[in-house]
Design an enzyme around this catalytic site. Structure first.
Site, mmCIF file in Angstrom:
data_model
loop_
_atom_site.group_PDB
_atom_site.id
_atom_site.type_symbol
_atom_site.label_atom_id
_atom_site.label_comp_id
_atom_site.label_asym_id
_atom_site.label_seq_id
_atom_site.Cartn_x
_atom_site.Cartn_y
_atom_site.Cartn_z
ATOM 1 C CB SER A 1 -56.331 -9.255 3.142
ATOM 2 O OG SER A 1 -57.048 -8.130 2.470
ATOM 3 C CE LYS B 1 -54.851 -5.760 3.252
ATOM 4 N NZ LYS B 1 -56.394 -5.478 3.761
ATOM 5 C CE1 TYR C 1 -53.006 -3.725 -0.205
ATOM 6 C CE2 TYR C 1 -54.515 -2.833 -1.646
ATOM 7 C CZ TYR C 1 -54.018 -3.497 -0.589
ATOM 8 O OH TYR C 1 -55.015 -3.897 0.152
ATOM 9 C CE1 TYR D 1 -59.635 -6.718 6.031
ATOM 10 C CE2 TYR D 1 -61.449 -8.675 5.681
ATOM 11 C CZ TYR D 1 -60.274 -7.772 5.343
ATOM 12 O OH TYR D 1 -59.627 -8.271 4.347
ATOM 13 C CB VAL E 1 -61.515 -10.359 -0.089
ATOM 14 C CG1 VAL E 1 -60.767 -10.358 -1.345
ATOM 15 C CG2 VAL E 1 -63.001 -10.257 -0.362
#
Lengths: 304, 304, 304, 304
Positions: A64, A67, A189, A240, A258
């Site tokens: 992530s 991102k 992705y 998160y 992660v």
């Protein structure tokens, strides 16, 4: 110059001797194979002075953390039009919840939850000739390092097991918030998330976000205003449903993955990356969170 | 014998002269082509005496009404083991919400919301050699009519636009509540929903649920206890988030479909089907709901 | 005449020898004092023939069972105007959740969740000169028994600890769905719930709902249509988030109370009450649910 | 010294000539009486140099801005133990939602949503001899100004209409997260919110949060670490469900109140207060949000 090396050495020593190290993510089978004993810290100052300890030169799956890079790339290509398709608010919920997306008519809360990052991937697909190559080149350029690459095995592993992401993509499509073919968007992705880097590469790649948009090769990638917005998003949405906790305990814009990596930065000062694959219950690196909290407590350096 | 023909004639006259007829479903493009002026009513008593008015012999897409048939078939094959994978509670929410499914760990609230029906489809796939042929034969046998068939165009139309169902299936898979390949399950599910029948065929097919499990050809398909449970489920969950309203206003177990059909029944007495493609805001046939309310009000016949 | 006595005897024997009896409610301190060993069953046919076993003549706190009686009274006074202020849909959630009430702008899902019953209490207050006396007289009249009374200790106990109900009442008031003073509404509501009856009294009080609105004293309290609607509401909403399960397993309209009582009925046939103070996880009497399931299985009598 | 006066003058001119000014809050009747034409800006640097334009010396109701002061006071009295009773995560929902509180067992998401601030009020009540007097003295001391006071009319107005807050307090009590009598807690809370200050008083009161805990009278009220945590909370949770937007557009820790005030600050640099009673749809001052966005855009000063 603060005594950064001593500080990270102390944090490292304490961490590796700690028995509670969290749990390696198992939902992507490939990631489950990583040795939980790995721990590395790397810090790069705005003057490009570096400090490291432990496995800071070992490749890991950035997941992530990617991102932030895809968002930066999309902002450089599309500008403010992004925000018609994704919001900028914390979700207040775990990273994989579809509930809010359904209630809010297919507009993801922010670009760092999975559904938001899938929309950003869709935007990139609509604006790039060869998305996977172009994105990789963007990252390599930021790092001045052509060795950076996708891990095809990890990408495939996620493709075969990423049912929640397929679910999210189809929900987005049902709300007409995906322009491209779902499989193509998800293929991009999953590749984006599979990129592997070391802690020291990551502090180089994220340098432009601590330096007003200008990377170490002195190229301007984003405006000052765009960089501030990405940093604000990392602070409010980067962890998160533990984003508030990270802001509260650490006080730096940052992003976790992660795979166990965390990148954080103090604008005009430094970028710091930690990597420890054991995660806490909220899905963030357990030792990494502790290390960064200790770091800002000891240096008294934070945005607040 | 009550004067059923006079009653349905009166209801029909009032309905066709009513200007407010609801809106034809557009999310499945093929269904949007149906003429909103269609309206039919068919009633079959437990003695197989029939009464009809309007378009009761015109084929239409039964859509979600098929969920009762797939549930009945699955119960006949698997018995109570079904209830480990799907619950029996009203959802209290629109038919397409994924939120509850996510919160409740992939166990759909009941077999009549889409996610629940997809689980039932998966169960059938696991127990049938040739699912599409076998299921069609089950329905044809109930009706003693081999002309009943899938509409391939409608099935394809839903396949190309049913992103929310793909989303639900992937979410179920992520919770390990789908055994078979997602595409195969959805192909079966979209076919099941595409079956076309007339009002008079539907009152024949549903006869066994008013007759303790025994169909008109005198074959026992389900036990008395199983039939009562299906009827209970229709009453509490047969009309999405308007189930309470239907129980309150009509007072019969029933099931609606987005194609504009509604089947309802009074055990040991009759089966009644209405078809009018205009839907109200909750997705149920507007004229059908009104007709059935008027019917039970005038006949004073309901389960309560 | 079916052999009801033998059937309830058999059910009773099995139940009292069962070790798992559930848990007595503790959130109202007075109720926690009741002996969990109590178990009674009482059945009254439409011909007023009675069958009983165990503690069917012992008084217990009817609690939420009173919501059916206050609804019936309000319907007799106000008619359909009630439904502007409370809906008729199952909640799909535990009995004390405020979330839905907030999302749905202060319109309770149905009159049997606490917030809905508080609105009904408010309606009674607006239409009665002396609400507590008048309501008690309504109940006494249904039963032809002036000994029925409130338990002031239980009412006070709930007043001192019923914070969730005070919370709900204030939320209703904020949405302008309470006309009267909050304290007055809750005082009435807590009294209503504190009424004590025996199983045999309850089968008498509920007789009118199995007899088209006409009580044993041959007085018509509600129209046939109103009675059907109350029965429909009991079926879809009478057991909190276990309503579907009760419809599915038992197949009768019914209502439970946290005091351990359950009343159920088959229109034109019988009324049955069970009392066992041990509750299951959803807040319904554990032995009572089992007894009623066994009863309809053995008698094959249900609305379905 | 930057040309702050010119910048705020320009922002002021543009704002007062803008026709869209938002809507004055009406849910507290007293607040609805305020003239929407009011607009003031006041900036105080860390060196105590001041700049002002418009109604910066007019008293207004600080409302939720007071939550920062009560939190600071509670932290100074109780320290980290606060965080057992209230969390530090953004809520992702409007400021008055009870849903999350119910799901999360009575632990408010953060101290700036109403339920969280009510818990903080309860903590103060448990630790102060004379809560209203002591809290007022705390605020007066920060400001070195004994004229600061509660507005009893506003406090009473909110007491008579604040049903949602009464609802929240009772819900907290039901989860045993209030120690004191509900009425006493709310009386204190409504008084706290009713404090009136001017923009220039507010920049003085909040000075300690930009100055590592030390107020203008050179008294240390909180540790450096505590101040950083309050600033982090303001950034992630200070603007209800528009917190992300404020961080993204403005990039400063801040807090808004329904009376139309906003305080924001850049640590070690300045404190800025705006007041305009017209609110946007999310409940934050419309002109104030715009003014602060313009201010950080023009000065290029933010924490990011």
């Amino acid at each position: 110059m603060r005594d950064y090396q001593n500080i990270i050495n102390g944090i490292y020593e304490k961490a590796i001797n700690q028995s509670e190290k969290g749990t390696v993510a198992t939902y992507i089978p490939e990631l489950a194979k990583v040795d939980i004993a790995n721990f590395g810290i790397h810090l790069r100052t705005i003057n490009n002075t570096c400090f490291g300890i432990g496995e800071y030169d070992t490749l890991f799956s950035i997941q992530s953390i990617s991102k932030v890079l895809s968002l930066a790339y999309a902002m450089s290509l599309v500008g403010e039009a992004i925000w018609k398709r994704v919001d900028v608010e914390p979700s207040g919920h775990p990273f994989n919840q579809l509930a809010l997306l359904e209630v809010e008519n297919g507009i993801p809360r922010n670009p760092f939850i999975n559904s938001g990052a899938i929309v950003i991937a869709d935007i990139l697909l609509s604006h790039l000739d060869d998305p996977k190559t172009d994105f990789l080149n963007f990252v390599r350029q930021l790092c001045d390092d052509d060795s950076i690459n996708y891990n095809e095995t990890v990408a495939l592993s996620e493709k075969q097991t990423g049912f929640k992401n397929v679910s999210a993509a189809n929900l987005l499509k049902s709300f007409k918030n995906l322009e491209n073919d779902i499989d193509a968007v998800l293929d991009f992705y999953f590749h984006q998330c599979s990129i592997e880097m070391t802690c020291s590469q990551l502090t180089k790649v994220f340098y432009f976000l601590a330096n007003n948009g200008c990377c170490l090769q002195n190229k301007l990638h984003l405006t000052n205003s765009q960089v501030k917005r990405i940093n604000a998003l990392m602070l409010t949405c980067g962890f998160y449903d533990e984003a508030g906790e990270f802001a509260f305990e650490v006080g730096l814009p940052g992003k976790s993955g992660v795979g166990g990596g965390i990148v954080a930065l103090l604008p005009d000062n430094f970028i710091i990356t930690t990597w420890s694959p054991g995660l806490n219950k909220k899905g963030n690196s357990l030792l990494g969170m502790q290390a960064l909290e200790a770091f800002t407590t000891q240096t008294k350096q934070s945005i607040f």
